[in-house]
Scaffold this active site. Structure first.
Site, PDB file in Angstrom:
ATOM      1  N   CYS A 124      -1.273   3.637  -6.408  1.00 25.78           N
ATOM      2  CA  CYS A 124      -2.103   3.049  -5.342  1.00 25.78           C
ATOM      3  C   CYS A 124      -2.274   1.613  -5.784  1.00 25.78           C
ATOM      4  O   CYS A 124      -2.623   1.350  -6.943  1.00 25.78           O
ATOM      5  CB  CYS A 124      -3.447   3.759  -5.254  1.00 25.78           C
TER       6      CYS A 124
ATOM      7  N   CYS B 143       0.867  -1.177   0.000  1.00 32.25           N
ATOM      8  CA  CYS B 143       0.000   0.000   0.000  1.00 32.25           C
ATOM      9  C   CYS B 143       0.905   1.229   0.000  1.00 32.25           C
ATOM     10  O   CYS B 143       1.735   1.396   0.906  1.00 32.25           O
ATOM     11  CB  CYS B 143      -0.864  -0.014   1.258  1.00 32.25           C
TER      12      CYS B 143
HETATM   13  N1  DGL Z   1      -4.159   0.631  -1.835  1.00 31.14           N
HETATM   14  C1  DGL Z   1      -3.747   1.723  -1.072  1.00 31.14           C
HETATM   15  C2  DGL Z   1      -2.537   2.442  -1.660  1.00 31.14           C
HETATM   16  O1  DGL Z   1      -1.724   1.843  -2.336  1.00 31.14           O
HETATM   17  C3  DGL Z   1      -4.745   2.672  -0.449  1.00 31.14           C
HETATM   18  C4  DGL Z   1      -6.211   2.619  -0.747  1.00 31.14           C
HETATM   19  C5  DGL Z   1      -7.020   3.318   0.329  1.00 31.14           C
HETATM   20  O2  DGL Z   1      -7.268   2.686   1.362  1.00 31.14           O
HETATM   21  O3  DGL Z   1      -7.367   4.499   0.168  1.00 31.14           O
HETATM   22  O4  DGL Z   1      -2.326   3.610  -1.421  1.00 31.14           O
END
Ligand code: DGL
Length: 262
Positions: free
Chosen positions: A185, A72
């Protein structure tokens, strides 16, 4: 004990686990989506640190992983230094926007970064840009709507619905004359092929899966094997019981066992 634990706010980081398993099929992996705290991208730095410290201590206590992949970008840019200080015995691999890779690919020197609101605001991107792409223009876009669509709908949506969801971001970067778009993301990597298809030849789509997984593999010795080559999916909560059927679809699609609530 497992070889690798992957953590994200939801289903975003699963393609990272899949990528790693392709490189090392006998790895034992667990994946945790901190769904009780989704979305991370709209939280403050303090809230993100608090949530991540909490879920990481539960992961370490229960699975004692040889390495933890923070799959993430939002968690990584906000908490990696805090995590390394709080858990000095654990190897952490972070996921940050693939600016170096984008710079190697861009001919126009105009790079698009699609990420969460939190990642977009984080000075870490500017450091990466100054270091690896100082002669490039970095065009930023936060897309919480698309992230929410991917988390809550995309696995059971039609291709048409997915195309409709990704089109505003693709159009935005095309209009900004970018020739590379970074999926900053991890949620977007679930639709990476489709985003590439919608973008056509005008824009190359890049993400950090290769770099992250190779780094994680370098930390865990291949000969030091954990007995079971499993992939199990855990979440920390769902809004209603019917969301469980979405996770059954996800487990089937990614060939994972359902682990339940952490
Ligand atoms: N998948 C996450 C990232 O790479 C964040 C998504 C979220 O919870 O807003 O930033």
């Amino acid at each position: 004990m497992v070889d690798f634990a992957f953590l994200d706010s939801g289903t975003g980081g699963i393609p990272y686990l899949t990528y790693l398993k392709r490189l090392r099929p006998d790895a034992s992996c667990i994946y945790v989506g901190d769904t009780a705290n989704f979305p991370y991208g709209e939280k403050t730095h303090e809230q993100i640190v608090k949530c991540v410290l909490n879920v990481i201590s539960r992961i370490i206590e229960r699975f004692n992983p040889k390495a933890i992949v923070i799959a993430c970008n939002t968690m990584s840019v906000n908490t990696l230094d805090v995590l390394r200080e709080a858990f000095p015995e654990t190897h952490f691999v972070g996921t940050v926007p693939a600016i170096k890779l984008a710079s190697a690919v861009s001919k126009k020197r105009r790079i698009g970064l699609l990420a969460t609101s939190s990642t977009i605001k984080n000075p870490y991107n500017i450091d990466l840009k100054n270091h690896f792409a100082s002669d490039c223009e970095l065009v930023l876009r936060a897309d919480p709507e698309l992230i929410s669509f991917i988390e809550k709908k995309s696995f059971t949506a039609t291709e048409e619905e997915c195309i409709k969801a990704v089109t505003p971001a693709v159009d935005f970067f095309k209009k900004s004359d970018c020739d590379v778009m970074i999926l900053g993301c991890t949620h977007f990597t679930n639709l990476a092929e489709l985003i590439q298809k919608v973008s056509g030849d005008q824009m190359k789509i890049v993400d950090s899966r290769e770099g992250v997984c190779k780094r994680a593999l370098s930390l865990v010795n291949e000969d030091d094997k954990t007995e079971v080559a499993e992939s199990r999916l855990f979440i920390t909560g769902f809004e209603n019981e019917s969301d469980k059927s979405e996770y059954d679809v996800i487990c089937k699609r990614f060939d994972m066992e359902w682990g339940g609530k952490l």
